[in-house]
Design an enzyme around this catalytic site. Structure first.
Site, PDB file in Angstrom:
ATOM      1  N   ASP A 124      36.554  46.106  54.114  1.00 21.55           N
ATOM      2  CA  ASP A 124      34.826  46.172  53.972  1.00 21.55           C
ATOM      3  C   ASP A 124      34.528  47.456  54.279  1.00 21.55           C
ATOM      4  O   ASP A 124      33.550  47.817  53.887  1.00 21.55           O
ATOM      5  CB  ASP A 124      34.508  44.970  54.972  1.00 21.55           C
ATOM      6  CG  ASP A 124      34.742  43.508  54.704  1.00 21.55           C
ATOM      7  OD1 ASP A 124      34.997  43.584  53.421  1.00 21.55           O
ATOM      8  OD2 ASP A 124      34.695  42.665  55.525  1.00 21.55           O
ATOM      9  N   HIS A 128      33.031  52.097   0.568  1.00 19.72           N
ATOM     10  CA  HIS A 128      34.387  52.547   1.183  1.00 19.72           C
ATOM     11  C   HIS A 128      35.461  53.055   0.734  1.00 19.72           C
ATOM     12  O   HIS A 128      36.055  54.321   0.805  1.00 19.72           O
ATOM     13  CB  HIS A 128      34.729  51.267   1.995  1.00 19.72           C
ATOM     14  CG  HIS A 128      34.108  50.865   3.537  1.00 19.72           C
ATOM     15  ND1 HIS A 128      32.563  50.870   3.349  1.00 19.72           N
ATOM     16  CD2 HIS A 128      34.154  51.109   4.792  1.00 19.72           C
ATOM     17  CE1 HIS A 128      32.138  50.420   4.390  1.00 19.72           C
ATOM     18  NE2 HIS A 128      32.932  50.730   5.425  1.00 19.72           N
ATOM     19  N   GLN A 144      34.943  35.862  57.495  1.00 13.95           N
ATOM     20  CA  GLN A 144      34.441  35.670  55.993  1.00 13.95           C
ATOM     21  C   GLN A 144      33.282  34.787  56.054  1.00 13.95           C
ATOM     22  O   GLN A 144      32.235  34.735  55.485  1.00 13.95           O
ATOM     23  CB  GLN A 144      35.660  35.189  55.285  1.00 13.95           C
ATOM     24  CG  GLN A 144      35.204  35.071  53.664  1.00 13.95           C
ATOM     25  CD  GLN A 144      34.883  36.430  53.523  1.00 13.95           C
ATOM     26  OE1 GLN A 144      35.529  37.405  53.942  1.00 13.95           O
ATOM     27  NE2 GLN A 144      33.801  36.623  52.468  1.00 13.95           N
ATOM     28  N   GLU A 151      38.591  36.557  45.792  1.00 16.46           N
ATOM     29  CA  GLU A 151      37.947  37.824  46.150  1.00 16.46           C
ATOM     30  C   GLU A 151      38.744  38.820  46.999  1.00 16.46           C
ATOM     31  O   GLU A 151      39.424  39.890  46.607  1.00 16.46           O
ATOM     32  CB  GLU A 151      36.441  37.987  46.588  1.00 16.46           C
ATOM     33  CG  GLU A 151      35.689  39.121  46.772  1.00 16.46           C
ATOM     34  CD  GLU A 151      34.602  38.873  47.566  1.00 16.46           C
ATOM     35  OE1 GLU A 151      34.402  37.813  48.082  1.00 16.46           O
ATOM     36  OE2 GLU A 151      33.635  39.929  47.513  1.00 16.46           O
ATOM     37  N   HIS A 152      39.242  38.244  48.301  1.00 13.07           N
ATOM     38  CA  HIS A 152      39.775  38.918  49.114  1.00 13.07           C
ATOM     39  C   HIS A 152      41.223  37.918  49.313  1.00 13.07           C
ATOM     40  O   HIS A 152      40.859  36.911  49.499  1.00 13.07           O
ATOM     41  CB  HIS A 152      39.021  38.971  50.592  1.00 13.07           C
ATOM     42  CG  HIS A 152      37.920  39.599  50.537  1.00 13.07           C
ATOM     43  ND1 HIS A 152      36.803  38.977  50.549  1.00 13.07           N
ATOM     44  CD2 HIS A 152      37.640  41.050  50.550  1.00 13.07           C
ATOM     45  CE1 HIS A 152      35.670  40.016  50.361  1.00 13.07           C
ATOM     46  NE2 HIS A 152      36.327  40.977  50.551  1.00 13.07           N
ATOM     47  N   HIS A 198      29.340  35.594  56.557  1.00  9.77           N
ATOM     48  CA  HIS A 198      28.627  35.989  55.597  1.00  9.77           C
ATOM     49  C   HIS A 198      27.343  35.175  55.240  1.00  9.77           C
ATOM     50  O   HIS A 198      26.211  35.634  54.927  1.00  9.77           O
ATOM     51  CB  HIS A 198      29.359  36.534  54.564  1.00  9.77           C
ATOM     52  CG  HIS A 198      30.018  37.926  54.555  1.00  9.77           C
ATOM     53  ND1 HIS A 198      29.332  38.948  54.555  1.00  9.77           N
ATOM     54  CD2 HIS A 198      31.148  38.034  54.647  1.00  9.77           C
ATOM     55  CE1 HIS A 198      30.047  40.127  54.586  1.00  9.77           C
ATOM     56  NE2 HIS A 198      31.411  39.507  54.629  1.00  9.77           N
TER      57      HIS A 198
END
Lengths: 434, 434
Positions: free
Chosen positions: A365, A424, A263, A331-332, A266
């Protein structure tokens, strides 16, 4: 290498808060007048000048002279020759796995007919045109093309286009072109930045207007998406990537270390968090990181990321680990504990959940099937992975007959009067005048 | 009274384009630096000063001294005494109909176990906190409270809060309070404008931070929603309301006229469009409008709206009518033709579809069940009515075992190498080192 946060003590609320803040505030929407001003100017220029503006900005920002904005069939065919056959094969297997998973998300239109002759329902149809933005940069995001375009294709979107910045030579990475074609992208345009977002939102001579724009980008791309939202749909604002591993004494330190490292490579802003109830496990993982790191090519990025946003969090038990994880909304999320499935019911916020020792994040991924485009920076509180539903839209269906309308006409008129809307009420009255 | 557009001729493309532009450009996001600047300032003030900022802005913008920001139980109980029992009864029937319809939208979490022992799936869970914004103004939007809060409640949102501007006396309309309580709103706060959006997005001492903000508002409210989007989810940007009626010779001119009038009374910017293949029908509807209009209390608004945004469009046949309607992507679409159901398959873009002569739009506004909060200004191209799904979020689930991971390990490593991410490949390698 990473930072240790001990949440086992009673008075740990402040430490927990500091951790949450550190993680969610890695990036924030930059609402500085400068960026909004610069992006607004680009949007206006593309709206009024079309392709000419795209060519000018490509010259200015990408240092590229682009003649044909659309990538030709010949270039795509040439890309197939430039990509290794094994990689093409891998792309095809991945595409198939993504397709199979997302097919399960398809929804039918439905109706609910009632005994009184009335009927309510919901029509579900795909949006017509989707636009995918793929950023440039050193590493080609081949898998991201598949992970966004395939769900759109499964949804039934009839026209999928892609914009990506050109190199100085005006070319596009061949692996990106191959992935786009395999995923079902219909047209590729060599345009990047805020100008690409403007082109897809409003259309130019070359690039059609789309209904929804997906894909990550830098602050100019994000700001452009924020400003055009409403004229066109957008997906989400992707922040730096992040992993959270919940591990107990049964987890394997070398696996957890490798997953945290993967991770961290990245981005310097990426975050890698491990939460464990086993104090001894922390040192084991730290040792493994020291052992594995020297051989990795993105060592400098990893070191910076772990130093700033790498955390080992100590908790009393796995229930507390999940509570902390829910607050972070990662996220993960990897769950490397004994009987991991038994914890699913407690997990509230997470983009994707990886269960057990043999479901490392890179599996998700690239190959498992669920889209790897996931909510970041705590937005899993309210956002979902890219999925088929995001390329569908719904229409409500209402059918009443005379008798059923008459029966509820008093309610409608009472509501209309309470809201001071007598035209209406009149729409009901004219139908029952005689 | 309204404008006539004849699209039956061959060279009518320009007339059609002019019509589409006129309708979609009734409001546009005002990205003027002034509004963004003013709203940013409010957001910052609420973030840093909390309740104090809310009180200051209520004084400044609403001319109200608010002591207790939260509306008390006593006030809500008193509101029940102030609302007519018949209206309460109508609110309850409406709530039940909304509940029944939206229950059908609920989704289950699912798994897909495979023969090789792997498993993929999707967890579906409600967001935890939703915030509803209800604008002030002359007409209390009682029904809108139900039409947003009930779908959130059906989704299982555990905490629903509402913000609405106070009157000068610091009070809130009792019918709004009753509707909120009946719909399942847990807490009501007397705060309006951009400051209410800021409070719900970031939290203050009194108002909790929510995960999603829903509801319409003026340009300050919309701009605030645009700027906080990402820190918090938002629903959509509601523009002025609109109706499109497709009618053939079998339709009833007095019904169609009444329905167009009912839309036009909302707002000078509201639009009322009729499309027909029967030239004679246009005059009949015009005559009916002249007949019905004098008795309506919002006559001035209606006249202004019809003059500017009222259109009778002549087409060759009903297929063309639907094509024009798809391009307009109306919020409300009434189909008043022979065998209306046979046309559903051709409709691409519409918020809600009202079928036949006895399904007038006010039925959907108040009683039928589907939410009346619908996409406007052409956004039905990509947006849906407020629905349960918008209050749910998903997490992907990935479970592999050692054997299955090993089988696809070559693919994962090949992808990782192509994307220049060797720590990703390492996460696979460490698991199969021995």
């Amino acid at each position: 290498m990473f930072n240790i946060v001990d949440l086992r003590k009673d008075n740990n609320e402040e430490a927990a808060k500091a951790l949450y803040q550190k993680l969610t505030q890695r990036t924030k929407f930059n609402d500085g007048a400068n960026i909004i001003g610069a992006v607004s100017e680009i949007l206006d220029a593309v709206k009024s000048l079309g392709d000419k503006a795209l060519r000018d900005y490509s010259k200015k920002f990408d240092n590229a002279d682009i003649k044909e904005i659309r990538v030709s069939e010949a270039e795509i065919n040439a890309a197939y020759n430039a990509v290794e056959p094994e990689l093409l094969q891998t792309i095809r297997i991945s595409r198939q796995n993504i397709w199979s998973f997302h097919e399960k998300q398809l929804q039918n239109s439905w109706i609910s007919p009632n005994k009184d002759g009335t009927m309510l329902g919901q029509l579900v149809r795909p949006i017509e045109k989707a636009g995918l933005y793929v950023p440039g940069g050193t590493a080609p995001l081949i898998s991201s093309v598949l992970m966004t375009a395939v769900p759109a294709k499964v949804a039934g979107v009839s026209n999928i286009i892609m914009c990506t910045p050109p190199t100085k030579e005006g070319t596009v990475n061949p692996a990106i072109l191959v992935a786009a074609r395999e995923a079902g992208v219909d047209e590729v345009y060599r345009v990047g930045g805020a100008q690409a977002i403007a082109a897809m939102a409003y259309g130019t001579e070359s690039i059609p207007r789309v209904d929804k724009i997906c894909g990550p980008g830098n602050v100019y791309v994000s700001t452009a998406k924020r400003l055009i939202f409403g004229d066109c749909d957008i997906d989400m604002f992707a922040g730096p990537s992040e992993i959270l591993v919940i591990a107990d004494a049964t987890a394997r330190p070398e696996y957890v270390a490798a997953d945290l490292l993967s991770q961290a490579e990245h981005d310097k802003l990426a975050s890698s968090v491990m939460i464990t109830d086993d104090e001894g496990f922390v040192q084991k993982v730290a040792d493994e990181i020291e052992k594995q790191l020297p051989e990795l090519s993105r060592k400098a990025i990893i070191e910076s990321s772990l130093k700033e946003f790498g955390f080992a969090v100590l908790v009393e038990n796995i229930e507390q680990a999940i509570e902390v994880s829910n607050n972070i909304a990662p996220e993960h999320l990897e769950i490397c504990i004994n009987e991991p499935m038994s914890m699913l019911g407690l997990i509230k916020n997470a983009g994707a959940i990886f269960v057990g020792n043999y479901s490392p994040e890179p599996l998700g991924d690239y190959m498992a099937g669920p889209s790897h485009v996931l909510p970041t920076s705590g937005t899993a509180r309210f956002s979902s992975p890219v999925n088929v539903d995001q390329f569908l839209k719904k229409s409500s269906l209402i059918y009443y007959n005379r008798q059923a309308l008459e029966k509820t006409s008093g309610n409608i008129m009472r509501f209309a009067e309470a809201e001071l809307l007598d035209a209406h009420a009149n729409a009901i009255k004219v139908r029952f005048r005689n």
